[in-house]
Motif scaffolding. Structure first.
Motif, PDB file in Angstrom:
ATOM      1  N   THR A 186      73.164   4.232  98.714  1.00 60.56           N
ATOM      2  CA  THR A 186      72.864   2.958  98.050  1.00 60.56           C
ATOM      3  C   THR A 186      74.027   2.506  97.170  1.00 60.56           C
ATOM      4  OG1 THR A 186      71.749   4.154  96.269  1.00 60.56           O
ATOM      5  CG2 THR A 186      70.371   3.311  98.068  1.00 60.56           C
ATOM      6  N   SER A 187      75.046   3.348  96.997  1.00 59.56           N
ATOM      7  CA  SER A 187      76.218   2.936  96.224  1.00 59.56           C
ATOM      8  C   SER A 187      77.203   2.148  97.075  1.00 59.56           C
ATOM      9  CB  SER A 187      76.915   4.152  95.611  1.00 59.56           C
ATOM     10  OG  SER A 187      77.426   4.984  96.624  1.00 59.56           O
ATOM     11  N   LYS A 188      77.038   2.221  98.391  1.00 59.90           N
ATOM     12  CA  LYS A 188      77.853   1.441  99.334  1.00 59.90           C
ATOM     13  C   LYS A 188      76.871   0.743 100.262  1.00 59.90           C
ATOM     14  CE  LYS A 188      79.767   5.288 100.596  1.00 59.90           C
ATOM     15  NZ  LYS A 188      79.486   6.385  99.729  1.00 59.90           N
ATOM     16  N   MET A 189      76.726  -0.564 100.104  1.00 56.39           N
ATOM     17  CA  MET A 189      75.747  -1.269 100.923  1.00 56.39           C
ATOM     18  C   MET A 189      76.082  -2.745 101.069  1.00 56.39           C
ATOM     19  SD  MET A 189      72.443  -1.165  98.349  1.00 56.39           S
ATOM     20  CE  MET A 189      71.360  -1.950  99.511  1.00 56.39           C
ATOM     21  N   ALA A 190      75.441  -3.370 102.057  1.00 55.96           N
ATOM     22  CA  ALA A 190      75.569  -4.803 102.306  1.00 55.96           C
ATOM     23  C   ALA A 190      74.172  -5.407 102.319  1.00 55.96           C
ATOM     24  CB  ALA A 190      76.261  -5.055 103.641  1.00 55.96           C
ATOM     25  N   THR A 191      74.050  -6.600 101.760  1.00 55.70           N
ATOM     26  CA  THR A 191      72.771  -7.299 101.708  1.00 55.70           C
ATOM     27  C   THR A 191      72.997  -8.764 102.073  1.00 55.70           C
ATOM     28  OG1 THR A 191      72.076  -5.865  99.894  1.00 55.70           O
ATOM     29  CG2 THR A 191      70.785  -7.840 100.252  1.00 55.70           C
ATOM     30  N   TYR A 192      72.065  -9.318 102.832  1.00 54.92           N
ATOM     31  CA  TYR A 192      72.067 -10.739 103.183  1.00 54.92           C
ATOM     32  C   TYR A 192      70.701 -11.289 102.823  1.00 54.92           C
ATOM     33  CZ  TYR A 192      71.738 -14.926 106.087  1.00 54.92           C
ATOM     34  OH  TYR A 192      71.542 -16.207 106.533  1.00 54.92           O
ATOM     35  N   VAL A 193      70.670 -12.372 102.045  1.00 55.64           N
ATOM     36  CA  VAL A 193      69.408 -12.995 101.645  1.00 55.64           C
ATOM     37  C   VAL A 193      69.432 -14.455 102.079  1.00 55.64           C
ATOM     38  CG1 VAL A 193      67.885 -13.597  99.733  1.00 55.64           C
ATOM     39  CG2 VAL A 193      69.177 -11.452  99.661  1.00 55.64           C
ATOM     40  N   LEU A 194      68.423 -14.853 102.845  1.00 52.52           N
ATOM     41  CA  LEU A 194      68.233 -16.228 103.290  1.00 52.52           C
ATOM     42  C   LEU A 194      67.027 -16.785 102.549  1.00 52.52           C
ATOM     43  CD1 LEU A 194      68.762 -18.642 105.210  1.00 52.52           C
ATOM     44  CD2 LEU A 194      67.270 -17.494 106.856  1.00 52.52           C
ATOM     45  N   VAL A 218      75.490 -13.287 100.624  1.00 50.41           N
ATOM     46  CA  VAL A 218      75.921 -12.009 101.177  1.00 50.41           C
ATOM     47  C   VAL A 218      76.485 -11.205 100.018  1.00 50.41           C
ATOM     48  CG1 VAL A 218      77.512 -10.820 102.731  1.00 50.41           C
ATOM     49  CG2 VAL A 218      76.426 -12.945 103.450  1.00 50.41           C
ATOM     50  N   THR A 219      76.015  -9.962  99.866  1.00 51.29           N
ATOM     51  CA  THR A 219      76.485  -9.091  98.800  1.00 51.29           C
ATOM     52  C   THR A 219      77.029  -7.814  99.414  1.00 51.29           C
ATOM     53  OG1 THR A 219      74.769  -9.963  97.334  1.00 51.29           O
ATOM     54  CG2 THR A 219      75.843  -7.911  96.661  1.00 51.29           C
ATOM     55  N   LEU A 220      78.253  -7.461  99.049  1.00 57.24           N
ATOM     56  CA  LEU A 220      78.879  -6.210  99.485  1.00 57.24           C
ATOM     57  C   LEU A 220      79.095  -5.348  98.252  1.00 57.24           C
ATOM     58  CD1 LEU A 220      81.666  -7.668 101.823  1.00 57.24           C
ATOM     59  CD2 LEU A 220      79.380  -6.923 102.478  1.00 57.24           C
ATOM     60  N   LYS A 221      78.703  -4.077  98.331  1.00 64.32           N
ATOM     61  CA  LYS A 221      78.884  -3.153  97.205  1.00 64.32           C
ATOM     62  C   LYS A 221      79.651  -1.934  97.681  1.00 64.32           C
ATOM     63  CE  LYS A 221      74.730  -4.450  94.693  1.00 64.32           C
ATOM     64  NZ  LYS A 221      73.490  -4.003  94.058  1.00 64.32           N
ATOM     65  N   THR A 222      80.620  -1.522  96.874  1.00 64.56           N
ATOM     66  CA  THR A 222      81.358  -0.281  97.120  1.00 64.56           C
ATOM     67  C   THR A 222      81.295   0.566  95.858  1.00 64.56           C
ATOM     68  OG1 THR A 222      83.485  -1.168  96.392  1.00 64.56           O
ATOM     69  CG2 THR A 222      82.935  -1.438  98.723  1.00 64.56           C
ATOM     70  N   SER A 223      81.586   1.840  96.002  1.00 61.14           N
ATOM     71  CA  SER A 223      81.491   2.749  94.867  1.00 61.14           C
ATOM     72  C   SER A 223      82.713   2.694  93.957  1.00 61.14           C
ATOM     73  CB  SER A 223      81.255   4.180  95.355  1.00 61.14           C
ATOM     74  OG  SER A 223      82.259   4.534  96.287  1.00 61.14           O
ATOM     75  N   SER A 224      83.801   2.038  94.404  1.00 65.99           N
ATOM     76  CA  SER A 224      84.996   1.896  93.567  1.00 65.99           C
ATOM     77  C   SER A 224      85.846   0.741  94.082  1.00 65.99           C
ATOM     78  CB  SER A 224      85.820   3.190  93.560  1.00 65.99           C
ATOM     79  OG  SER A 224      86.509   3.344  94.781  1.00 65.99           O
ATOM     80  N   THR A 225      86.964   0.498  93.422  1.00 69.29           N
ATOM     81  CA  THR A 225      87.889  -0.539  93.847  1.00 69.29           C
ATOM     82  C   THR A 225      89.061   0.040  94.643  1.00 69.29           C
ATOM     83  OG1 THR A 225      89.093  -0.354  91.751  1.00 69.29           O
ATOM     84  CG2 THR A 225      87.350  -2.031  91.884  1.00 69.29           C
ATOM     85  N   THR A 255      71.473  -2.833 104.195  1.00 68.48           N
ATOM     86  CA  THR A 255      71.787  -1.478 104.635  1.00 68.48           C
ATOM     87  C   THR A 255      71.395  -0.547 103.496  1.00 68.48           C
ATOM     88  OG1 THR A 255      74.043  -1.499 103.746  1.00 68.48           O
ATOM     89  CG2 THR A 255      73.752  -2.303 106.008  1.00 68.48           C
ATOM     90  N   GLY A 256      71.310   0.729 103.784  1.00 70.28           N
ATOM     91  CA  GLY A 256      70.961   1.720 102.765  1.00 70.28           C
ATOM     92  C   GLY A 256      71.007   3.095 103.390  1.00 70.28           C
ATOM     93  N   ILE A 257      70.363   4.049 102.773  1.00 76.36           N
ATOM     94  CA  ILE A 257      70.352   5.410 103.293  1.00 76.36           C
ATOM     95  C   ILE A 257      69.583   5.427 104.614  1.00 76.36           C
ATOM     96  CG2 ILE A 257      69.650   7.795 102.867  1.00 76.36           C
ATOM     97  CD1 ILE A 257      69.901   7.157  99.858  1.00 76.36           C
ATOM     98  N   GLY A 258      70.287   5.666 105.706  1.00 73.35           N
ATOM     99  CA  GLY A 258      69.672   5.691 107.029  1.00 73.35           C
ATOM    100  C   GLY A 258      69.239   4.322 107.537  1.00 73.35           C
TER     101      GLY A 258
END
Length: 158
Positions: free
Chosen positions: A81-89, A63-70, A100-103
């Motif tokens: 795309t600067s704020k997104m969540a990804t899950y890879v199985l 699971v990867t969570l990305k934010t544009s700052s701390t 997640t992403g734009i729309g």
């Protein structure tokens, strides 16, 4: 005689009690499709531009969570795309990715505390991510809710 039995009983009660406290520090967990999910390892990193990336691992999941700052604030998902969540199985048939992403998808990442002294980050998350694989045996939407990350260490040299 009754006092001696009382003292003996109290003595036995006190020595039989033990504190088996286990700390989950750092922690990354939540409910994945309404089932409890906990990472066995988690780490975070900060890019040169100041964006935060948190990665949590199990044997075959990331699971990867990305934010544009701390900054301590709420970061909405599904808007950029600067704020997104990804899950890879990863399985025997390859990798299946939900993101997640734009729309695409929705949710939020809340950074509650960025501790620059101890290099840790704490917060919460929830998201609905869409399956990127057409015709995949997995569902079209992956739901994470009640997610928490607590004192995840920030690694400086990845």
């Amino acid at each position: 005689m009754k006092k001696q039995f009382l003292y003996l009983f109290l003595f036995i009660v006190f020595i039989s009690c033990s504190d088996n406290v286990k700390f989950n520090n750092p922690a990354f967990e939540g409910q994945k499709d309404n089932l409890f999910w906990r990472a066995v390892n988690a780490r975070a990193s900060i890019s040169a531009g100041g964006s935060l990336t948190i990665e949590a691992y199990t044997k075959n999941e990331v699971v990867t969570l990305k934010t544009s700052s701390t900054n301590a604030q709420t970061y909405p998902l599904g808007t950029s795309t600067s704020k997104m969540a990804t899950y890879v199985l990863t399985g025997s048939n390859g990798a299946i990715t939900f993101s997640t992403g734009i729309g695409i998808g929705n949710g939020e990442i809340v950074v509650e505390e960025y501790d620059a002294i101890n290099n840790t980050v704490t917060g919460t998350f929830k998201f609905n991510a869409e399956n990127n694989e057409i015709g995949s045996p997995e569902g079209a939407i992956l739901n994470f809710q009640h997610g928490h990350f607590y004192k995840v260490p920030i690694v400086t040299n990845l």
